[in-house]
Write a protein that holds these residues in place. Sequence first.
Motif, short mmCIF file in Angstrom:
data_model
loop_
_atom_site.label_atom_id
_atom_site.label_comp_id
_atom_site.label_asym_id
_atom_site.label_seq_id
_atom_site.Cartn_x
_atom_site.Cartn_y
_atom_site.Cartn_z
N CYS A 126 10.20 51.42 21.71
CA CYS A 126 8.80 51.47 22.12
C CYS A 126 8.62 50.52 23.28
O CYS A 126 9.19 49.43 23.29
N ALA A 127 7.84 50.94 24.26
CA ALA A 127 7.68 50.13 25.47
C ALA A 127 6.53 49.13 25.35
O ALA A 127 6.32 48.32 26.24
N LEU A 128 5.78 49.17 24.24
CA LEU A 128 4.51 48.43 24.23
C LEU A 128 4.59 46.98 23.75
O LEU A 128 3.62 46.24 23.89
N GLU A 129 5.70 46.59 23.19
CA GLU A 129 5.96 45.17 22.93
C GLU A 129 4.93 44.44 22.08
O GLU A 129 4.57 43.31 22.39
N CYS A 130 4.41 45.07 21.03
CA CYS A 130 3.55 44.31 20.11
C CYS A 130 4.42 43.20 19.51
O CYS A 130 5.56 43.46 19.10
N PHE A 140 12.81 49.94 24.86
CA PHE A 140 12.50 51.36 24.91
C PHE A 140 13.66 52.11 25.53
O PHE A 140 14.22 51.66 26.53
N ASN A 141 14.01 53.25 24.96
CA ASN A 141 15.01 54.08 25.60
C ASN A 141 14.42 55.37 26.13
O ASN A 141 14.39 55.60 27.33
N ASP A 362 18.28 49.65 25.00
CA ASP A 362 17.12 49.34 25.83
C ASP A 362 17.38 49.66 27.30
O ASP A 362 18.39 49.26 27.87
N LYS A 363 16.43 50.41 27.89
CA LYS A 363 16.60 50.75 29.31
C LYS A 363 15.67 49.91 30.17
O LYS A 363 15.57 50.11 31.36
N THR A 364 14.91 49.05 29.52
CA THR A 364 13.89 48.31 30.27
C THR A 364 14.34 46.89 30.59
O THR A 364 13.59 46.09 31.09
N ARG A 365 15.58 46.58 30.28
CA ARG A 365 16.13 45.24 30.48
C ARG A 365 15.32 44.17 29.75
O ARG A 365 15.25 43.03 30.14
N ARG A 366 14.70 44.61 28.62
CA ARG A 366 13.84 43.67 27.91
C ARG A 366 14.63 42.51 27.29
O ARG A 366 14.18 41.38 27.30
N GLU A 372 16.09 35.24 29.40
CA GLU A 372 15.72 34.40 30.55
C GLU A 372 14.49 33.59 30.25
O GLU A 372 14.40 32.41 30.58
N GLU A 373 13.52 34.23 29.55
CA GLU A 373 12.29 33.51 29.18
C GLU A 373 12.62 32.32 28.27
O GLU A 373 12.06 31.25 28.40
#
Length: 376
Positions: A126-130, A140-141, A362-366, A372-373
């Motif tokens: 999921c791209a929404l990161e709750c 998200f893929n 993951d395709k979003t490099r999350r 890094e964060e």
Amino acid sequence: MSLNLLGLNRSQFEALCADMGEKPFRARQMMRWMHQSGVSDFNAMTDVSRGFRERMGASAVVSAPQVLRDTTAPDGTRKWLFDVGTGNAIESVYIPEGDLEDDSAADESTGRRYRGTLCVSSQAGCALECSFCSTGRQGFNRNLTVAEIVGQLWHASRSLSTGLGIERPVTNVVMMGMGEPLANFDNVVTAMQLMLDDHAYGISRRRLTLSTSGLVPAIDRLREACPVALAVSLHAPNDELRNQLVPINRKYPIRELLAACVRYIEKAPRDFVTFEYVMLEGVNDSVEQARELVRTVKPVPCKINLIPFNPFPDSGYGRSAGPAVSAFRDVLLQAGLTATVRRTRGDSIAAACGQLAGRVQDKTRRVMRRMEEKRA
Ligand code: SAH
Ligand code: SF4
């Protein structure tokens, strides 16, 4: 690649039959074989002419995602892990309620004794990161195809009816598995049309629920395209806190979300919206926040479903204690709202709300971003 017939709704299937010079009723006949009898082999569709079966077999398949794991918890909750290719896997959960033999568990509206709810996934990740959601943490893929969404119900119905010996083991479907269903709008709507179709699964609109984190324009589109029962993940009484827990709130704040809910109810099969509220210890579970929530939801006819937080590794959150949940619920009840506490099911097999993680490339490099964060 062959056409996968599991992904066609009735009008698409009828159009295919017309293209092949066949009558529309052939589509309905084959849909019943596939979706109601769980048949994937065209040769078994005995009342369809051999010639048509052979032509279909040459260009099309009936194919659900492969099962990687099938686990049953002591409380009867069952979870399937499905392979959806390229290293991704998704999960579906079946939650039986009421005893097959027990009259006291009868469902008032149907007289049925047994209720079986299937929780279906709509995306790989999921791209929404709750912040409190295990799926959201994975990244998200991709969106699932119609056949992958319907395939979860196809497989569950098929294996449960053999196992339990009942004809319709799945009486209710909730689009509450992995992913944000309204972010995969077209495929989810087509899949839900099949769930509702009397020639497929015949689930009533009231027994098909879509849960969304609050994509406002898509809620309006859903009202026109396929109004089913709606659940909205609220989780906070004000924008400041909701921005942290459900980041999409920064784009669609509570006031706009609630207005969309009111518009939705005009067309909905039920005259209320369900607000989901995950109880996070010390974050959103105080009596003051309950009072604020009462004021916030006032414009919307609603029921509030309090969900005990289900932990997962490194979540950083704790589950609110029982007395805190009761006190919170009592404030809502005293204000005249309908509020229930969701019973936790299947947590021993990590099948409870928010624990579904499957396997997501993951395709979003999350994941990189998070690392890094952390270093910064
Ligand atoms: N994306 C949709 C549907 C899937 S999540 C949505 O967010 O509504 C289904 C429900 O489980 C949502 O209300 C979600 O907020 C909740 N949930 C997510 N993580 C959870 C957790 N760890 N414990 C309990 N509920 C959780
Ligand atoms: Fe996505 Fe729903 Fe999880 Fe939020 S709660 S990250 S919208 S699946």
